[in-house]
Design an enzyme around this catalytic site. Structure first.
Site, PDB file in Angstrom:
ATOM      1  N   SER A 138     -13.689 160.826  55.080  1.00  0.00           N
ATOM      2  CA  SER A 138     -14.665 161.482  54.207  1.00  0.00           C
ATOM      3  C   SER A 138     -15.519 162.439  55.030  1.00  0.00           C
ATOM      4  O   SER A 138     -15.696 162.234  56.243  1.00  0.00           O
ATOM      5  CB  SER A 138     -15.577 160.419  53.572  1.00  0.00           C
ATOM      6  OG  SER A 138     -16.688 161.014  52.932  1.00  0.00           O
ATOM      7  N   TYR A 151     -21.537 153.233  54.690  1.00  0.00           N
ATOM      8  CA  TYR A 151     -20.365 153.947  54.160  1.00  0.00           C
ATOM      9  C   TYR A 151     -19.934 155.050  55.134  1.00  0.00           C
ATOM     10  O   TYR A 151     -18.765 155.139  55.523  1.00  0.00           O
ATOM     11  CB  TYR A 151     -20.657 154.540  52.782  1.00  0.00           C
ATOM     12  CG  TYR A 151     -19.480 155.350  52.260  1.00  0.00           C
ATOM     13  CD1 TYR A 151     -18.286 154.723  51.923  1.00  0.00           C
ATOM     14  CD2 TYR A 151     -19.543 156.743  52.154  1.00  0.00           C
ATOM     15  CE1 TYR A 151     -17.187 155.456  51.492  1.00  0.00           C
ATOM     16  CE2 TYR A 151     -18.461 157.482  51.713  1.00  0.00           C
ATOM     17  CZ  TYR A 151     -17.283 156.830  51.388  1.00  0.00           C
ATOM     18  OH  TYR A 151     -16.186 157.567  50.968  1.00  0.00           O
TER      19      TYR A 151
HETATM   20  P1  NDP Z   1     -11.763 155.401  43.045  1.00  0.00           P
HETATM   21  O1  NDP Z   1     -12.872 154.420  42.861  1.00  0.00           O
HETATM   22  O2  NDP Z   1     -11.297 156.186  41.878  1.00  0.00           O
HETATM   23  O3  NDP Z   1     -10.503 154.665  43.716  1.00  0.00           O
HETATM   24  C1  NDP Z   1     -10.642 153.662  44.682  1.00  0.00           C
HETATM   25  C2  NDP Z   1      -9.368 152.861  44.761  1.00  0.00           C
HETATM   26  O4  NDP Z   1      -9.512 151.862  45.791  1.00  0.00           O
HETATM   27  C3  NDP Z   1      -9.059 152.134  43.468  1.00  0.00           C
HETATM   28  O5  NDP Z   1      -7.682 152.258  43.179  1.00  0.00           O
HETATM   29  C4  NDP Z   1      -9.404 150.685  43.787  1.00  0.00           C
HETATM   30  O6  NDP Z   1      -8.539 149.828  43.051  1.00  0.00           O
HETATM   31  C5  NDP Z   1      -9.077 150.621  45.273  1.00  0.00           C
HETATM   32  N1  NDP Z   1      -9.751 149.511  45.934  1.00  0.00           N
HETATM   33  C6  NDP Z   1     -11.075 149.380  46.211  1.00  0.00           C
HETATM   34  N2  NDP Z   1     -11.313 148.189  46.771  1.00  0.00           N
HETATM   35  C7  NDP Z   1     -10.129 147.541  46.853  1.00  0.00           C
HETATM   36  C8  NDP Z   1      -9.728 146.265  47.317  1.00  0.00           C
HETATM   37  N3  NDP Z   1     -10.599 145.360  47.819  1.00  0.00           N
HETATM   38  N4  NDP Z   1      -8.424 145.913  47.237  1.00  0.00           N
HETATM   39  C9  NDP Z   1      -7.530 146.780  46.707  1.00  0.00           C
HETATM   40  N5  NDP Z   1      -7.835 148.006  46.271  1.00  0.00           N
HETATM   41  C10 NDP Z   1      -9.135 148.375  46.332  1.00  0.00           C
HETATM   42  O7  NDP Z   1     -12.272 156.381  44.200  1.00  0.00           O
HETATM   43  P2  NDP Z   1     -11.549 157.568  45.023  1.00  0.00           P
HETATM   44  O8  NDP Z   1     -10.190 157.837  44.539  1.00  0.00           O
HETATM   45  O9  NDP Z   1     -12.515 158.662  45.077  1.00  0.00           O
HETATM   46  O10 NDP Z   1     -11.509 156.872  46.454  1.00  0.00           O
HETATM   47  C11 NDP Z   1     -10.336 156.805  47.247  1.00  0.00           C
HETATM   48  C12 NDP Z   1     -10.753 156.943  48.696  1.00  0.00           C
HETATM   49  O11 NDP Z   1     -11.319 158.226  48.889  1.00  0.00           O
HETATM   50  C13 NDP Z   1     -11.803 155.942  49.168  1.00  0.00           C
HETATM   51  O12 NDP Z   1     -11.450 155.506  50.465  1.00  0.00           O
HETATM   52  C14 NDP Z   1     -13.090 156.769  49.195  1.00  0.00           C
HETATM   53  O13 NDP Z   1     -14.006 156.274  50.147  1.00  0.00           O
HETATM   54  C15 NDP Z   1     -12.533 158.102  49.610  1.00  0.00           C
HETATM   55  N6  NDP Z   1     -13.347 159.290  49.323  1.00  0.00           N
HETATM   56  C16 NDP Z   1     -13.805 159.566  48.070  1.00  0.00           C
HETATM   57  C17 NDP Z   1     -14.538 160.722  47.830  1.00  0.00           C
HETATM   58  C18 NDP Z   1     -15.109 161.042  46.490  1.00  0.00           C
HETATM   59  O14 NDP Z   1     -16.118 161.807  46.434  1.00  0.00           O
HETATM   60  N7  NDP Z   1     -14.531 160.579  45.402  1.00  0.00           N
HETATM   61  C19 NDP Z   1     -14.784 161.701  48.897  1.00  0.00           C
HETATM   62  C20 NDP Z   1     -14.271 161.295  50.187  1.00  0.00           C
HETATM   63  C21 NDP Z   1     -13.566 160.156  50.370  1.00  0.00           C
HETATM   64  P3  NDP Z   1      -8.979 148.479  42.302  1.00  0.00           P
HETATM   65  O15 NDP Z   1     -10.418 148.605  41.898  1.00  0.00           O
HETATM   66  O16 NDP Z   1      -8.021 148.399  41.155  1.00  0.00           O
HETATM   67  O17 NDP Z   1      -8.735 147.408  43.318  1.00  0.00           O
HETATM   68  C1  8X3 Z   2     -17.417 160.501  49.421  1.00  0.00           C
HETATM   69  C2  8X3 Z   2     -18.228 161.735  49.673  1.00  0.00           C
HETATM   70  O1  8X3 Z   2     -20.613 162.580  50.094  1.00  0.00           O
HETATM   71  O2  8X3 Z   2     -20.308 160.866  48.380  1.00  0.00           O
HETATM   72  O3  8X3 Z   2     -16.902 160.006  50.594  1.00  0.00           O
HETATM   73  O4  8X3 Z   2     -20.132 160.283  50.699  1.00  0.00           O
HETATM   74  S1  8X3 Z   2     -19.887 161.317  49.719  1.00  0.00           S
END
Ligand code: NDP
Ligand code: 8X3
Length: 258
Positions: A138, A151
């Site tokens: 991120s 985070y």
């Molecule tokens: P979502 O919340 O849409 O997706 C997160 C996914 O992670 C879900 O499929 C969830 O599935 C899974 N997950 C979380 N905890 C667990 C667990 N304990 N076991 C299994 N699966 C898990 O968010 P994003 O798609 O945005 O996030 C994906 C990645 O991208 C993350 O690592 C996030 O930190 C990162 N990210 C996101 C950004 C944003 O602004 N959206 C920016 C930068 C990075 P379920 O709940 O079904 O288990």
């Molecule tokens: C997700 C982007 O700026 O919300 O990783 O941390 S931010």
């Protein structure tokens, strides 16, 4: 060449979009997340033209993860591509007020589970002399912000772990890439604010954030460059996002002199 792609966190956001993107190009999939019903729906949608194996799992459960990896069907036992995407932010409180359980959940999911998954699958990749690990970091791992605390620190770990893997794997024909998105609209903020939809909505108010499709397209491209090219890291922001100036607390001098 048809590849096998293991995606963690495939039940929503980036992971789900990656599943659709890779499947559209004929790649076979292993999809993991806790919400198995969502993965099964995706399997029904995609398995007309590719093979899809789903695993409903809490990735922070070490025994369940080991068992899930060891019992993968033969066709997907050693994926060509591992997308370590599952992760979350919880809360936006200052460090002195944050919930300790939230901090531990972020560390267990974003760091420990990612490291375990990598360690479980790497020997197979080394043995077959082929593989690509995509870690989802991120911008928060590069740039601190108030309330980002643990985070951001987990994502800084992911960035450095990706580099360390590259150093260890030199000569093994295994690629490692860290993908570092900024503001992107997925379920991320809904999770961060514990299902408070109005709080989640304010994160994206008046912006044009990245979409899950944007990130899936980029990950797909990173996995499609020529064999001799490794994208070490890629930081992606929406056009509407950039750095702010460093903050200065102008009350300090007055309080220091009293
Ligand atoms: P979502 O919340 O849409 O997706 C997160 C996914 O992670 C879900 O499929 C969830 O599935 C899974 N997950 C979380 N905890 C667990 C667990 N304990 N076991 C299994 N699966 C898990 O968010 P994003 O798609 O945005 O996030 C994906 C990645 O991208 C993350 O690592 C996030 O930190 C990162 N990210 C996101 C950004 C944003 O602004 N959206 C920016 C930068 C990075 P379920 O709940 O079904 O288990
Ligand atoms: C997700 C982007 O700026 O919300 O990783 O941390 S931010």
């Amino acid at each position: 060449m048809t590849r096998t792609v293991l995606i963690t966190g495939a039940s929503s956001g980036f992971g789900e979009a990656c599943a659709r993107k890779f499947a559209a190009s004929g790649d076979n999939l292993v999809l993991m997340a806790r919400r198995l019903e969502r993965l099964d729906r995706l399997q029904t949608e995609l398995s007309g033209h590719v093979r899809v194996h789903t695993v409903g799992i809490d990735l922070t459960d070490a025994d369940a993860l080991t068992q899930a990896v060891q019992t993968l069907p033969d066709w997907c036992r050693t994926p060509d591509i591992l997308i370590n995407n599952a992760g979350l932010a919880l809360g936006l409180s200052s460090a002195h007020e944050a919930d300790m359980q939230d901090w531990e959940t972020m560390i267990n999911t974003n760091i420990t589970a990612l490291v375990r998954m990598t360690r479980l699958l790497l020997p197979g990749m080394v043995a077959q002399n082929r593989g690509h690990i995509i870690n989802v970091g991120s911008t928060a791992g590069n740039w601190p912000y108030p309330g980002g605390n643990v985070y951001g620190a987990t994502k800084a770990f992911v960035q450095q772990f990706s580099r360390e893997l590259r150093a260890d794997l030199l000569g093994k024909n295994i690629k490692v890439s860290n993908i570092e998105p900024g503001l992107a609209e997925t379920e991320f903020s809904l999770v961060r604010f514990k299902q408070d939809q109005s709080k989640a909505d304010t994160v994206y108010d008046g912006t044009q954030p990245l979409t899950a499709h944007d990130i899936a397209d980029i990950i797909y491209w990173v996995c499609s460059v020529p064999p001799h090219v490794n994208i070490n890291a890629m930081e992606i922001m929406p056009l509407c996002q950039a750095w702010g100036p460093l903050k200065t607390d102008r009350s300090m001098a007055a309080s220091a002199s009293t």
